[in-house]
Motif scaffolding. Structure first.
Motif, PDB file in Angstrom:
ATOM      1  N   ARG A  67       0.833  -1.211   0.000  1.00  0.00           N
ATOM      2  CA  ARG A  67       0.000   0.000   0.000  1.00  0.00           C
ATOM      3  C   ARG A  67       0.864   1.255   0.000  1.00  0.00           C
ATOM      4  O   ARG A  67       0.557   2.225  -0.696  1.00  0.00           O
ATOM      5  N   TRP A  68       1.944   1.279   0.781  1.00  0.00           N
ATOM      6  CA  TRP A  68       2.840   2.419   0.729  1.00  0.00           C
ATOM      7  C   TRP A  68       3.458   2.558  -0.661  1.00  0.00           C
ATOM      8  O   TRP A  68       3.611   3.668  -1.187  1.00  0.00           O
ATOM      9  N   ALA A  69       3.820   1.442  -1.280  1.00  0.00           N
ATOM     10  CA  ALA A  69       4.403   1.479  -2.626  1.00  0.00           C
ATOM     11  C   ALA A  69       3.396   2.020  -3.640  1.00  0.00           C
ATOM     12  O   ALA A  69       3.759   2.801  -4.536  1.00  0.00           O
ATOM     13  N   GLY A  70       2.147   1.632  -3.516  1.00  0.00           N
ATOM     14  CA  GLY A  70       1.128   2.158  -4.426  1.00  0.00           C
ATOM     15  C   GLY A  70       0.928   3.650  -4.263  1.00  0.00           C
ATOM     16  O   GLY A  70       0.794   4.386  -5.255  1.00  0.00           O
ATOM     17  N   ALA A  71       0.948   4.129  -2.998  1.00  0.00           N
ATOM     18  CA  ALA A  71       0.789   5.568  -2.774  1.00  0.00           C
ATOM     19  C   ALA A  71       1.980   6.345  -3.321  1.00  0.00           C
ATOM     20  O   ALA A  71       1.829   7.426  -3.908  1.00  0.00           O
ATOM     21  N   ILE A  72       3.190   5.800  -3.166  1.00  0.00           N
ATOM     22  CA  ILE A  72       4.393   6.495  -3.644  1.00  0.00           C
ATOM     23  C   ILE A  72       4.412   6.563  -5.163  1.00  0.00           C
ATOM     24  O   ILE A  72       4.675   7.625  -5.758  1.00  0.00           O
ATOM     25  N   THR A  73       4.152   5.449  -5.831  1.00  0.00           N
ATOM     26  CA  THR A  73       4.180   5.455  -7.299  1.00  0.00           C
ATOM     27  C   THR A  73       3.091   6.344  -7.876  1.00  0.00           C
ATOM     28  O   THR A  73       3.306   7.023  -8.894  1.00  0.00           O
ATOM     29  N   GLY A 197     -14.202  -0.217   1.274  1.00  0.00           N
ATOM     30  CA  GLY A 197     -14.390  -1.582   1.741  1.00  0.00           C
ATOM     31  C   GLY A 197     -13.448  -1.989   2.855  1.00  0.00           C
ATOM     32  O   GLY A 197     -13.703  -2.996   3.531  1.00  0.00           O
ATOM     33  N   LYS A 198     -12.380  -1.238   3.066  1.00  0.00           N
ATOM     34  CA  LYS A 198     -11.472  -1.525   4.170  1.00  0.00           C
ATOM     35  C   LYS A 198     -11.979  -0.846   5.438  1.00  0.00           C
ATOM     36  O   LYS A 198     -12.840   0.042   5.406  1.00  0.00           O
ATOM     37  N   ARG A 199     -11.399  -1.253   6.543  1.00  0.00           N
ATOM     38  CA  ARG A 199     -11.873  -0.750   7.824  1.00  0.00           C
ATOM     39  C   ARG A 199     -11.608   0.754   7.932  1.00  0.00           C
ATOM     40  O   ARG A 199     -10.471   1.207   7.784  1.00  0.00           O
ATOM     41  N   TYR A 200     -12.662   1.521   8.145  1.00  0.00           N
ATOM     42  CA  TYR A 200     -12.633   2.968   8.274  1.00  0.00           C
ATOM     43  C   TYR A 200     -12.056   3.658   7.030  1.00  0.00           C
ATOM     44  O   TYR A 200     -11.584   4.786   7.091  1.00  0.00           O
ATOM     45  N   GLY A 201     -12.078   2.984   5.899  1.00  0.00           N
ATOM     46  CA  GLY A 201     -11.727   3.602   4.641  1.00  0.00           C
ATOM     47  C   GLY A 201     -10.259   3.760   4.355  1.00  0.00           C
ATOM     48  O   GLY A 201      -9.887   4.326   3.325  1.00  0.00           O
ATOM     49  N   ASN A 202      -9.374   3.274   5.230  1.00  0.00           N
ATOM     50  CA  ASN A 202      -7.935   3.389   4.992  1.00  0.00           C
ATOM     51  C   ASN A 202      -7.227   2.341   5.844  1.00  0.00           C
ATOM     52  O   ASN A 202      -7.409   2.298   7.065  1.00  0.00           O
ATOM     53  N   GLU A 203      -6.424   1.528   5.198  1.00  0.00           N
ATOM     54  CA  GLU A 203      -5.730   0.449   5.897  1.00  0.00           C
ATOM     55  C   GLU A 203      -4.331   0.863   6.324  1.00  0.00           C
ATOM     56  O   GLU A 203      -3.766   0.259   7.235  1.00  0.00           O
ATOM     57  N   THR A 204      -3.769   1.902   5.694  1.00  0.00           N
ATOM     58  CA  THR A 204      -2.396   2.297   5.989  1.00  0.00           C
ATOM     59  C   THR A 204      -2.334   3.346   7.086  1.00  0.00           C
ATOM     60  O   THR A 204      -1.592   3.194   8.062  1.00  0.00           O
ATOM     61  N   LEU A 205      -3.090   4.411   6.935  1.00  0.00           N
ATOM     62  CA  LEU A 205      -3.132   5.481   7.928  1.00  0.00           C
ATOM     63  C   LEU A 205      -4.586   5.583   8.377  1.00  0.00           C
ATOM     64  O   LEU A 205      -5.424   6.147   7.678  1.00  0.00           O
ATOM     65  N   ARG A 206      -4.885   5.028   9.539  1.00  0.00           N
ATOM     66  CA  ARG A 206      -6.284   4.832   9.951  1.00  0.00           C
ATOM     67  C   ARG A 206      -6.625   5.771  11.089  1.00  0.00           C
ATOM     68  O   ARG A 206      -5.825   5.980  12.017  1.00  0.00           O
ATOM     69  N   ARG A 250     -18.607   8.810   6.335  1.00  0.00           N
ATOM     70  CA  ARG A 250     -17.807   8.057   5.365  1.00  0.00           C
ATOM     71  C   ARG A 250     -17.059   6.907   6.035  1.00  0.00           C
ATOM     72  O   ARG A 250     -17.056   5.784   5.532  1.00  0.00           O
ATOM     73  N   ILE A 251     -16.396   7.178   7.125  1.00  0.00           N
ATOM     74  CA  ILE A 251     -15.639   6.095   7.751  1.00  0.00           C
ATOM     75  C   ILE A 251     -16.565   5.071   8.389  1.00  0.00           C
ATOM     76  O   ILE A 251     -16.208   3.895   8.520  1.00  0.00           O
ATOM     77  N   ALA A 252     -17.771   5.494   8.793  1.00  0.00           N
ATOM     78  CA  ALA A 252     -18.716   4.523   9.330  1.00  0.00           C
ATOM     79  C   ALA A 252     -19.173   3.553   8.245  1.00  0.00           C
ATOM     80  O   ALA A 252     -19.445   2.381   8.529  1.00  0.00           O
ATOM     81  N   GLY A 253     -19.239   4.001   7.012  1.00  0.00           N
ATOM     82  CA  GLY A 253     -19.604   3.142   5.894  1.00  0.00           C
ATOM     83  C   GLY A 253     -18.423   2.517   5.199  1.00  0.00           C
ATOM     84  O   GLY A 253     -18.591   1.932   4.119  1.00  0.00           O
ATOM     85  N   ASN A 254     -17.216   2.659   5.788  1.00  0.00           N
ATOM     86  CA  ASN A 254     -15.981   2.090   5.219  1.00  0.00           C
ATOM     87  C   ASN A 254     -15.737   2.562   3.780  1.00  0.00           C
ATOM     88  O   ASN A 254     -15.324   1.790   2.916  1.00  0.00           O
ATOM     89  N   ARG A 255     -15.989   3.854   3.571  1.00  0.00           N
ATOM     90  CA  ARG A 255     -15.705   4.434   2.261  1.00  0.00           C
ATOM     91  C   ARG A 255     -14.336   5.099   2.276  1.00  0.00           C
ATOM     92  O   ARG A 255     -13.855   5.525   3.325  1.00  0.00           O
ATOM     93  N   ALA A 256     -13.713   5.209   1.119  1.00  0.00           N
ATOM     94  CA  ALA A 256     -12.313   5.621   1.015  1.00  0.00           C
ATOM     95  C   ALA A 256     -12.117   7.051   1.519  1.00  0.00           C
ATOM     96  O   ALA A 256     -12.852   7.965   1.142  1.00  0.00           O
ATOM     97  N   VAL A 257     -11.108   7.207   2.370  1.00  0.00           N
ATOM     98  CA  VAL A 257     -10.677   8.506   2.862  1.00  0.00           C
ATOM     99  C   VAL A 257      -9.153   8.513   2.857  1.00  0.00           C
ATOM    100  O   VAL A 257      -8.526   7.631   3.459  1.00  0.00           O
TER     101      VAL A 257
END
Length: 530
Positions: A67-73, A197-206, A250-257
């Motif tokens: 996930r960090w690699a995807g954000a950097i690229t 779809g991930k928990r609270y909309g962000n798996e890397t920085l939550r 948004r985070i209650a519905g696990n939407r991307a943030v």
């Protein structure tokens, strides 16, 4: 104009000294990975494709995470594309300057210019200097075009201006340690993309609903984790006061943030920014937005001149002026713009209108110094005029007030507004300025009405004994004394203008002493039926 496609809110992040040290270490590691990835992307140039993107991401995954690699690229690609657009704008600016210099060199010395194009140069010495400058501009343009065709861009992570400041610390009133802190802060990378779809909309920085912040540490720094699954949890919680309920939904519905951590070295404070995309809402039809009239806004160097117009294009009430100060630092100017637009939008809502008309200004071709020559104050004025930022701010802020922004053609709004509206709206108690009249012209153009006022009727009777009407042609106007065209249609009891037998004979219609007046009058013989 379409509304904003995204939302970003920011709040302060309180950290202890140990937590700040961990975040600096994480940001420094990810920043070094981002710098190396940017160098690889710049070397690829136009040969970059999806396969090369996958190779870059796999090379970064081993030292950080997928996930960090995807954000950097992804950030690297956006930065390269931004530099590419900047190079294109630089080429356009050079071409505009070259065209202006060539035009002025082709004119005789001291040739007067027009409102559309500048004239010749003042002296032979200036003409010679500008001919040499033309060679310099063409050489710069050729190098820039060659870079564009080859796909080369020049990017400095942290900013070229900050990098050059290292050689002028005395002028910038900075010590080497202060500059080093700013440089390291600017090159850190602490941005994580959201995932639906991930928990609270962000798996890397939550960030949880109660404000608990946790960061997924890269593989090389996994030993610093204080929670399970290689995560580092901060002690203090955060809360978003602005759009807090929208963020919580948004985070209650696990939407991307998406989240970004930022450090301000001057204040020694940390901030967290949350951003997300919005669904594109249907644009309100123009006739529906203008059903209740609009507010015309004329943007100037130090204020916004606004006037409310009804659906028929008539000014309502008194003009309003919203002042701002564009001197000082960039944050100060941005705050001035936001404060001014807030007052404008509040007045628009109180007025009951649903649309604000603005000019679609663009000074890209006018910012070249070759066009205005020695007019340094004017060039400085248009260079600092915040057209793009003000328009972007206005669109994003108006969407929250359920207002529509209508952009109109700026051609001749100030001139025609002053010609047709400034004098009639000036009273002993109200001084109508040229900018106020321009706001009426902008609003009428948005409503679809002509800028000029309706023809005023004669003040005495049908004859214009007190002068010409508002938009009637003057005596010196070309074609004002020509014959009126014959109007086709049914005949009535009285021949109207242009319908009689002598419709094209000005001598018979308007001039005394005509030969017809001195001829003898003959009566026809009566019909035999009588």
């Amino acid at each position: 104009m379409p509304g904003p496609s995204g939302v970003a809110v920011r709040t302060r992040l309180r950290l202890s000294a140990a937590e700040a040290g961990v975040l600096r270490e994480v940001g420094g590691l990810l920043g070094s990975l981002a710098s190396g990835d940017l160098a690889v992307r710049c070397r690829d140039g136009l040969a970059h494709d999806g396969e090369r993107w996958a190779v870059r991401k796999r090379a970064l995954t081993g030292r950080s995470s997928s996930r960090w690699a995807g954000a950097i690229t992804r950030a690297t690609h956006d930065q390269w594309a931004l530099a590419r657009r900047g190079l294109a704008a630089y080429i356009r600016g050079l071409e505009a300057g070259i065209a202006t210099v060539r035009h002025r060199l082709s004119l005789p010395i001291r040739e007067k210019g027009t409102k559309r194009a500048p004239g010749g140069y003042r002296s032979r010495h200036e003409w010679h200097a500008k001919s040499r400058r033309l060679t310099v501009l063409e050489a710069r343009r050729d190098r820039a075009v060659a870079d564009w065709k080859a796909g080369r861009v020049r990017v400095v992570r942290g900013g070229r201006r900050l990098a050059n400041t290292r050689h002028h610390l005395t002028d910038a009133q900075l010590t080497e340690g202060q500059w080093r802190g700013r440089w390291e802060t600017a090159r850190m990378f602490l941005s994580a993309d959201g995932e639906s779809g991930k928990r609270y909309g962000n798996e890397t920085l939550r960030i949880t609903p109660d404000g608990q912040v946790s960061v997924k540490l890269p593989a090389a720094l996994a030993h610093l984790a204080n929670a399970s699954h290689g995560r580092y949890t901060l002690t203090h919680t955060v809360a978003f006061s602005h759009r807090g309920q929208e963020w919580a939904d948004r985070i209650a519905g696990n939407r991307a943030v998406a989240y970004t951590l930022h450090h301000d070295p001057d204040r020694n404070r940390w901030y967290v920014t949350a951003s997300w995309q919005r669904k594109s809402l249907p644009v309100l039809p123009l006739h529906a937005a203008l059903a209740a009239g609009c507010i015309g806004v004329d943007m100037n160097n130090d204020h916004l001149a606004a006037w409310q117009l009804d659906p028929h294009g008539n000014p309502v009430g008194e003009p309003r002026r919203f002042f701002y100060d564009l001197s000082g630092t960039a944050p100060h100017r941005d705050a001035q713009i936001r404060h001014t637009l807030t007052r404008l939008l509040h007045w628009a809502r109180q007025s009951g209108v649903r649309a604000i008309a603005v000019e679609d200004l663009d000074f890209d071709r006018d910012k070249t110094r070759e066009k205005h020559g020695r007019r340094k104050r004017f060039r400085r004025l248009i260079s600092r005029f915040p057209t793009a930022r003000l328009r972007a701010r206005l669109v994003s802020m108006a969407a929250e007030h359920d207002l529509t922004i209508v952009a109109v053609d700026p051609a001749y709004t100030s001139r025609w507004g002053a010609q047709h509206w400034q004098k009639p709206l000036t009273t002993p108690r109200r001084k109508t300025t040229r900018h106020d009249a321009a706001s009426i012209a902008i609003g009428r153009r948005a409503l679809g009405h002509p800028i000029r006022r309706r023809t005023a009727p004669p003040r005495n009777d049908q004859s214009d004994r007190r002068g010409h009407r508002t938009v009637q042609a003057g005596p010196s106007a070309r074609g004002s004394e020509e014959t009126r065209p014959r109007v086709l249609g049914p005949r009535t009891r009285c021949d109207g203008p242009g319908r009689g037998a002598n419709a094209g004979d000005q001598c018979a219609q308007n001039r005394s002493g005509h030969t017809a007046e001195h001829e003898s009058w003959h009566q026809d013989s009566p019909p035999l039926s009588l």
